[in-house]
Write a protein that holds these residues in place. Structure first.
Motif, PDB file in Angstrom:
ATOM      1  N   THR A  34       0.902  -1.223  -0.010  1.00 44.59           N
ATOM      2  CA  THR A  34       0.069  -0.004  -0.149  1.00 44.59           C
ATOM      3  C   THR A  34       0.900   1.338  -0.007  1.00 44.59           C
ATOM      4  N   LYS A  35       1.999   1.275   0.862  1.00 42.76           N
ATOM      5  CA  LYS A  35       2.595   2.300   1.129  1.00 42.76           C
ATOM      6  C   LYS A  35       3.674   2.777  -0.349  1.00 42.76           C
ATOM      7  N   ALA A  36       3.927   1.617  -1.118  1.00 39.65           N
ATOM      8  CA  ALA A  36       4.844   1.644  -2.314  1.00 39.65           C
ATOM      9  C   ALA A  36       3.658   2.389  -3.637  1.00 39.65           C
ATOM     10  N   ILE A  37       2.506   1.778  -3.468  1.00 36.13           N
ATOM     11  CA  ILE A  37       1.540   2.421  -4.451  1.00 36.13           C
ATOM     12  C   ILE A  37       1.063   3.866  -4.057  1.00 36.13           C
ATOM     13  N   ALA A  38       0.903   4.126  -2.845  1.00 40.83           N
ATOM     14  CA  ALA A  38       0.455   5.318  -2.416  1.00 40.83           C
ATOM     15  C   ALA A  38       1.382   6.423  -2.817  1.00 40.83           C
ATOM     16  N   VAL A  92     -11.281  -2.250  -0.002  1.00 39.41           N
ATOM     17  CA  VAL A  92     -10.480  -1.225  -0.316  1.00 39.41           C
ATOM     18  C   VAL A  92     -11.329   0.162  -0.487  1.00 39.41           C
ATOM     19  N   ASP A  93     -11.344   1.057  -0.020  1.00 41.75           N
ATOM     20  CA  ASP A  93     -11.759   2.278  -0.031  1.00 41.75           C
ATOM     21  C   ASP A  93     -10.917   3.420  -0.301  1.00 41.75           C
ATOM     22  N   VAL A  94     -11.055   4.387  -1.310  1.00 40.87           N
ATOM     23  CA  VAL A  94     -10.214   5.356  -1.394  1.00 40.87           C
ATOM     24  C   VAL A  94     -11.146   6.653  -1.656  1.00 40.87           C
ATOM     25  N   TYR A  95     -11.025   7.789  -0.685  1.00 39.77           N
ATOM     26  CA  TYR A  95     -11.653   8.661  -0.507  1.00 39.77           C
ATOM     27  C   TYR A  95     -11.078  10.046  -0.066  1.00 39.77           C
ATOM     28  N   LEU A 106      -4.452  -0.685  -6.068  1.00 42.07           N
ATOM     29  CA  LEU A 106      -4.754  -1.416  -4.582  1.00 42.07           C
ATOM     30  C   LEU A 106      -5.417  -2.572  -4.817  1.00 42.07           C
ATOM     31  N   VAL A 107      -6.620  -2.624  -5.789  1.00 48.11           N
ATOM     32  CA  VAL A 107      -7.522  -3.753  -5.799  1.00 48.11           C
ATOM     33  C   VAL A 107      -6.734  -4.815  -6.593  1.00 48.11           C
ATOM     34  N   ALA A 108      -5.903  -4.351  -7.657  1.00 52.18           N
ATOM     35  CA  ALA A 108      -5.139  -5.301  -8.395  1.00 52.18           C
ATOM     36  C   ALA A 108      -3.989  -6.004  -7.438  1.00 52.18           C
TER      37      ALA A 108
END
Length: 145
Positions: A58-62, A108-111, A82-84
């Motif tokens: 998650t950190k790497a993607i974010a 996963v929720d992104v908002y 993230l879903v992938a």
């Protein structure tokens, strides 16, 4: 340090819920296996490894999204990545749905709220269900005449 030998009763005590110990045993035909891996706070080693991996991924993607405009499209792209990642972890068997199939392996929720948006903040909520090692097997045997 050489390996120690334990009787079955001693192994059962070492594998009990009061001792946080990683017990390794050599088994005929299987080689060396971990009977039960528990860390110092009592969690299964496999669960902690999955949680740590989820955090790192998650950190790497974010971090790839830092500096990008806080738009709906960017948040959707972040969520898709993230879903992938969590779908891959599910295919690998690291996370699993509930045994009754009612709960997924991950959510996963992104908002971004209005206040978050004004401050350039995007929030990510993630829930994962790490696979657990089999600690016990209960067998019911019915003898028929």
């Amino acid at each position: 340090m050489s390996a120690a030998s334990y009787r079955e009763s001693e192994l059962n005590r070492l594998l009990g819920s009061t001792i946080n110990l990683c017990v390794v045993q050599e088994r005929a035909g299987r080689g060396i296996v971990v009977l039960k891996g528990i860390n110092t706070i009592g969690d299964q080693i496999s669960v902690m490894r999955v949680a740590d991996k989820a955090i790192r991924e998650t950190k790497a993607i974010a971090e790839n999204f830092i500096g990008i405009l806080n738009s709906e499209e960017a948040r959707i792209a972040l969520k898709q990545q993230l879903v992938a990642t969590f779908l891959r972890m599910e295919r690998e068997g690291a996370i699993v749905p509930s045994t009754d199939g009612k709960d997924p392996a991950f959510i996963v929720d992104v908002y971004s709220t209005q206040q978050d948006f004004a401050q350039g903040i995007v929030r990510i909520d993630i829930a994962v269900r790490p696979v657990r090692a089999i600690d016990y097997i209960y067998a019911t045997i019915r003898v028929k005449n």
